[in-house]
Write a protein that holds these residues in place. Structure first.
Motif, PDB file in Angstrom:
ATOM      1  N   GLN A   1       7.064  -2.109  -4.264  1.00 57.90           N
ATOM      2  CA  GLN A   1       7.731  -1.247  -5.170  1.00 57.90           C
ATOM      3  C   GLN A   1       8.257  -0.102  -4.364  1.00 57.90           C
ATOM      4  N   ALA A   2       7.420   0.685  -3.518  1.00 59.62           N
ATOM      5  CA  ALA A   2       7.756   1.662  -2.770  1.00 59.62           C
ATOM      6  C   ALA A   2       7.325   1.643  -1.322  1.00 59.62           C
ATOM      7  N   PRO A   3       8.267   0.884  -0.581  1.00 59.72           N
ATOM      8  CA  PRO A   3       7.873   0.858   0.879  1.00 59.72           C
ATOM      9  C   PRO A   3       7.502   1.872   1.621  1.00 59.72           C
ATOM     10  N   ALA A   4       7.757   3.018   1.320  1.00 59.35           N
ATOM     11  CA  ALA A   4       7.263   4.222   2.086  1.00 59.35           C
ATOM     12  C   ALA A   4       5.878   4.678   1.909  1.00 59.35           C
ATOM     13  N   ALA A   5       5.541   3.856   0.941  1.00 63.01           N
ATOM     14  CA  ALA A   5       3.921   4.147   0.861  1.00 63.01           C
ATOM     15  C   ALA A   5       3.084   3.220   1.798  1.00 63.01           C
ATOM     16  N   GLY A   6       3.631   2.463   2.553  1.00 63.48           N
ATOM     17  CA  GLY A   6       3.090   1.540   3.768  1.00 63.48           C
ATOM     18  C   GLY A   6       3.226   2.226   4.892  1.00 63.48           C
ATOM     19  N   ALA A   7       4.035   3.353   5.093  1.00 63.28           N
ATOM     20  CA  ALA A   7       4.182   3.742   6.687  1.00 63.28           C
ATOM     21  C   ALA A   7       3.261   5.134   6.842  1.00 63.28           C
ATOM     22  N   ARG A   8       2.317   4.793   7.889  1.00 58.75           N
ATOM     23  CA  ARG A   8       1.396   5.922   8.271  1.00 58.75           C
ATOM     24  C   ARG A   8       0.918   5.870   9.777  1.00 58.75           C
ATOM     25  N   GLY A   9       0.820   7.190  10.374  1.00 58.32           N
ATOM     26  CA  GLY A   9       0.680   7.288  11.880  1.00 58.32           C
ATOM     27  C   GLY A   9      -0.880   7.009  12.045  1.00 58.32           C
TER      28      GLY A   9
ATOM     29  N   PRO B   1      11.514  -9.459   1.018  1.00 56.42           N
ATOM     30  CA  PRO B   1      10.373  -9.967   1.760  1.00 56.42           C
ATOM     31  C   PRO B   1      10.171  -9.344   3.097  1.00 56.42           C
ATOM     32  N   GLN B   2      11.004  -8.678   3.746  1.00 51.78           N
ATOM     33  CA  GLN B   2      10.718  -7.931   4.955  1.00 51.78           C
ATOM     34  C   GLN B   2       9.385  -7.157   4.904  1.00 51.78           C
ATOM     35  N   VAL B   3       9.319  -6.603   3.562  1.00 54.08           N
ATOM     36  CA  VAL B   3       8.165  -5.578   3.455  1.00 54.08           C
ATOM     37  C   VAL B   3       6.823  -6.289   3.651  1.00 54.08           C
ATOM     38  N   HIS B   4       6.809  -7.611   3.722  1.00 55.79           N
ATOM     39  CA  HIS B   4       5.408  -8.495   3.826  1.00 55.79           C
ATOM     40  C   HIS B   4       5.306  -9.055   5.010  1.00 55.79           C
ATOM     41  N   GLU B   5       6.244  -8.793   6.017  1.00 51.61           N
ATOM     42  CA  GLU B   5       6.323  -9.257   7.430  1.00 51.61           C
ATOM     43  C   GLU B   5       5.042  -8.769   8.181  1.00 51.61           C
ATOM     44  N   THR B   6       4.177  -9.655   8.593  1.00 51.80           N
ATOM     45  CA  THR B   6       2.746  -9.216   9.183  1.00 51.80           C
ATOM     46  C   THR B   6       2.957  -9.478  11.011  1.00 51.80           C
ATOM     47  N   GLU B   7       3.836 -10.525  11.210  1.00 53.23           N
ATOM     48  CA  GLU B   7       3.882 -11.016  12.640  1.00 53.23           C
ATOM     49  C   GLU B   7       5.006 -10.348  13.472  1.00 53.23           C
ATOM     50  N   ARG B   8       6.130 -10.534  12.933  1.00 56.34           N
ATOM     51  CA  ARG B   8       7.270 -10.165  13.714  1.00 56.34           C
ATOM     52  C   ARG B   8       7.322  -8.608  13.691  1.00 56.34           C
ATOM     53  N   LEU B   9       7.630  -8.179  14.786  1.00 58.26           N
ATOM     54  CA  LEU B   9       8.036  -6.765  14.985  1.00 58.26           C
ATOM     55  C   LEU B   9       9.280  -5.930  14.539  1.00 58.26           C
ATOM     56  N   ALA B  10      10.354  -6.871  14.605  1.00 53.72           N
ATOM     57  CA  ALA B  10      11.676  -6.651  14.043  1.00 53.72           C
ATOM     58  C   ALA B  10      12.344  -7.679  13.357  1.00 53.72           C
TER      59      ALA B  10
ATOM     60  N   ALA C   1      13.297   2.804   6.854  1.00 54.49           N
ATOM     61  CA  ALA C   1      14.208   2.083   7.917  1.00 54.49           C
ATOM     62  C   ALA C   1      15.069   1.148   6.985  1.00 54.49           C
ATOM     63  N   SER C   2      14.803  -0.368   7.187  1.00 54.94           N
ATOM     64  CA  SER C   2      15.656  -1.251   5.906  1.00 54.94           C
ATOM     65  C   SER C   2      14.516  -2.072   5.604  1.00 54.94           C
ATOM     66  N   LEU C   3      13.455  -1.663   4.980  1.00 51.71           N
ATOM     67  CA  LEU C   3      12.574  -2.286   4.377  1.00 51.71           C
ATOM     68  C   LEU C   3      12.679  -1.741   2.774  1.00 51.71           C
TER      69      LEU C   3
ATOM     70  N   SER D   1      15.654  -4.202  11.271  1.00 55.27           N
ATOM     71  CA  SER D   1      14.579  -3.184  10.753  1.00 55.27           C
ATOM     72  C   SER D   1      13.234  -3.530  11.632  1.00 55.27           C
ATOM     73  N   LEU D   2      12.852  -2.622  12.329  1.00 55.12           N
ATOM     74  CA  LEU D   2      11.414  -2.696  12.471  1.00 55.12           C
ATOM     75  C   LEU D   2      10.665  -2.849  11.081  1.00 55.12           C
ATOM     76  N   THR D   3       9.323  -3.763  11.358  1.00 52.07           N
ATOM     77  CA  THR D   3       8.512  -3.920  10.379  1.00 52.07           C
ATOM     78  C   THR D   3       7.396  -2.999  10.424  1.00 52.07           C
ATOM     79  N   TYR D   4       6.252  -2.899   9.430  1.00 51.03           N
ATOM     80  CA  TYR D   4       5.097  -2.102   9.371  1.00 51.03           C
ATOM     81  C   TYR D   4       4.431  -2.274  10.826  1.00 51.03           C
ATOM     82  N   PRO D   5       4.323  -3.637  11.280  1.00 46.49           N
ATOM     83  CA  PRO D   5       3.460  -3.735  12.365  1.00 46.49           C
ATOM     84  C   PRO D   5       3.990  -2.874  13.475  1.00 46.49           C
ATOM     85  N   ALA D   6       5.363  -2.695  13.615  1.00 49.62           N
ATOM     86  CA  ALA D   6       5.919  -2.027  14.735  1.00 49.62           C
ATOM     87  C   ALA D   6       5.966  -0.457  14.264  1.00 49.62           C
TER      88      ALA D   6
END
Ligand code: 6PG
Length: 232
Positions: free
Chosen positions: A206-214, A146-155, A139-141, A170-175
């Motif tokens: 270092q690798a934002p893709a590592a944090g996305a999962r279904g 800092p957006q990589v560490h967002e835990t509250e906002r969904l976008a 996405a745009s993480l 960008s959507l964040t990990y919580p979304a």
């Protein structure tokens, strides 16, 4: 799970078919299929194939994982790419297409991000599609941002994307992770290092893709070039 294809075209064909099958399965189960679209070059190929696949595309709803904050209709917009690729061609009803606000919408980027968060469904998405950059962004993480560490906002708003254009939402990990399935779609040798990093537990900073999962499924759709640095 990893699926590897000989070429980007084969990958795009397989993803469009599997997406059609998933949309059909969800609709048959009596639910509204909810899909998050991505931007990028492999996405363009996928969208070009989608309209040839028979599925209940018109009952599905569509969101975006990220968007370039440029004026509506601008050629850089991720929604334009998907509209031209399949949404317009298939006559998807406007109310099923949840595009992110565009530059000129009279909202600040932060307000636009918050407004978009309100459009997101409470139920999990069915599929989140994610392209991956050579720096392992999704996405745009971006790495180190800092957006990589967002835990509250969904976008969130992004002012300094290293990939042009600089202004994005960008959507964040919580979304992004509130989804039954996450499908990474990655082609090309320039992504091989990023794929290897993301799949071997590199920190998300270092690798934002590592944090996305279904919640139920995470699939890496790769071509042989993108898969070339995976540990054997
Ligand atoms: C964008 C994106 C971005 C993209 C990756 C991969 O707005 O550009 O959504 O996250 O998916 O950068 O793009 P490519 O497939 O073009 O390398």
């Amino acid at each position: 799970m990893i699926e590897i294809f000989d070429s980007a075209d084969d990958l795009a064909l397989a993803v469009s078919r599997q997406l059609a099958a998933r949309v059909h399965a969800v609709a048959t189960a009596g639910r509204t299929p909810r899909i998050v679209l991505t931007g990028g070059s492999i996405a363009t190929k996928i969208y070009g194939r989608v309209s040839s696949e028979n599925a209940d595309w018109r009952v599905a709803e569509y969101w975006w994982g990220d968007e370039r904050f440029v004026p509506e209709g601008h050629e850089d917009r991720n929604d334009r790419q998907a509209r031209e690729g399949f949404l317009d061609r298939l006559g998807i009803p406007d109310e099923h297409v949840h595009a992110m606000p565009a530059h000129g919408c009279e909202l600040s980027m932060a307000e636009a991000a918050d407004a978009y968060a309100k459009t997101l469904p409470e139920d999990p998405f069915d599929v989140v599609l994610l392209g991956v950059g050579p720096d392992a962004h999704i996405a745009s993480l971006f790495p180190g941002h800092p957006q990589v560490h967002e835990t509250e906002r969904l976008a969130v708003e992004v002012f300094d994307s290293p990939k042009p254009p600089p202004e994005r939402i960008s959507l964040t990990y919580p979304a992004l992770n509130h989804t039954r399935a996450t499908w990474f779609v990655v082609s090309g040798a320039d992504k091989a290092e990023a794929v290897a990093k993301a799949m071997t537990g590199t920190p998300i900073d270092q690798a934002p893709a590592a944090g996305a999962r279904g919640l139920e499924e995470t699939v890496w759709f790769l071509d042989t070039a993108a898969a070339s640095r995976l540990p054997r």
